[in-house]
Design a protein around this motif. Structure first.
Motif, PDB file in Angstrom:
ATOM      1  N   TYR A  66      34.263  35.761  -3.677  1.00 44.39           N
ATOM      2  CA  TYR A  66      34.467  34.517  -3.230  1.00 44.39           C
ATOM      3  C   TYR A  66      33.978  34.231  -1.836  1.00 44.39           C
ATOM      4  N   PHE A  67      33.780  32.926  -1.585  1.00 44.35           N
ATOM      5  CA  PHE A  67      33.664  32.320  -0.142  1.00 44.35           C
ATOM      6  C   PHE A  67      34.710  31.102  -0.345  1.00 44.35           C
ATOM      7  N   GLU A  68      35.423  31.146   0.647  1.00 42.30           N
ATOM      8  CA  GLU A  68      36.421  29.828   1.169  1.00 42.30           C
ATOM      9  C   GLU A  68      35.769  29.105   2.193  1.00 42.30           C
ATOM     10  N   SER A 120      27.349  34.282  -4.315  1.00 43.28           N
ATOM     11  CA  SER A 120      25.981  34.452  -5.323  1.00 43.28           C
ATOM     12  C   SER A 120      25.156  34.415  -3.924  1.00 43.28           C
ATOM     13  N   PRO A 121      23.875  34.698  -4.568  1.00 41.94           N
ATOM     14  CA  PRO A 121      22.790  34.616  -3.578  1.00 41.94           C
ATOM     15  C   PRO A 121      22.515  33.018  -3.195  1.00 41.94           C
ATOM     16  N   ASP A 122      22.741  32.120  -3.897  1.00 41.87           N
ATOM     17  CA  ASP A 122      22.631  30.968  -3.568  1.00 41.87           C
ATOM     18  C   ASP A 122      23.794  30.437  -2.474  1.00 41.87           C
ATOM     19  N   THR A 123      25.019  30.814  -2.791  1.00 42.35           N
ATOM     20  CA  THR A 123      25.941  30.580  -1.840  1.00 42.35           C
ATOM     21  C   THR A 123      25.845  31.402  -0.486  1.00 42.35           C
ATOM     22  N   GLU A 124      25.353  32.411  -0.493  1.00 46.06           N
ATOM     23  CA  GLU A 124      25.203  33.025   0.451  1.00 46.06           C
ATOM     24  C   GLU A 124      24.356  32.154   1.770  1.00 46.06           C
ATOM     25  N   ALA A 125      23.775  31.517   1.297  1.00 47.36           N
ATOM     26  CA  ALA A 125      22.492  30.764   2.289  1.00 47.36           C
ATOM     27  C   ALA A 125      23.297  29.369   2.767  1.00 47.36           C
TER      28      ALA A 125
END
Length: 112
Positions: free
Chosen positions: A100-102, A66-71
């Protein structure tokens, strides 16, 4: 990976520099956002076993992209809101499907 496996709730904290009021700057962690997550605790391999013997638990944490997790940066840390365990974030890799991000994280003596 489906969303129903995202049973954990974690918060992400960014490392920021603040003034202490006396002209000095001190570093501290500041909460940014909360996210649902899936934990996979690593158990095998020589390096993993060695880290566990030193009191460090390597973990792969999967979160929605998401935009939050991209940061998220490797200077940040993650906190499991249920257990209170704090994790150092060592790497952030998008999954092949880009959903997803791992995060490769470590709990234990993470200041070193």
């Amino acid at each position: 990976m489906t969303s129903k496996l995202m049973r954990e709730v974690v918060s992400f904290e960014a490392l920021v520099s603040k003034s202490d009021g006396y002209g000095n700057h001190v570093s501290d962690y500041e909460p940014r956002f909360e996210e649902r997550a899936h934990f996979k605790f690593l158990r095998g391999g020589e390096r993993v076993i060695g880290a566990r013997l030193e009191g460090i638990q390597p973990t792969v944490v999967t979160i929605w992209r998401s935009p939050d997790t991209e940061a998220i940066q490797t200077s940040w840390r993650m906190k499991d809101l249920l257990s209170g365990t704090i994790y150092a974030i060592r790497s952030k890799i998008p999954t092949d499907d880009q959903l997803y991000f791992e995060l490769t994280c470590e709990s234990g003596d993470i200041d070193g």
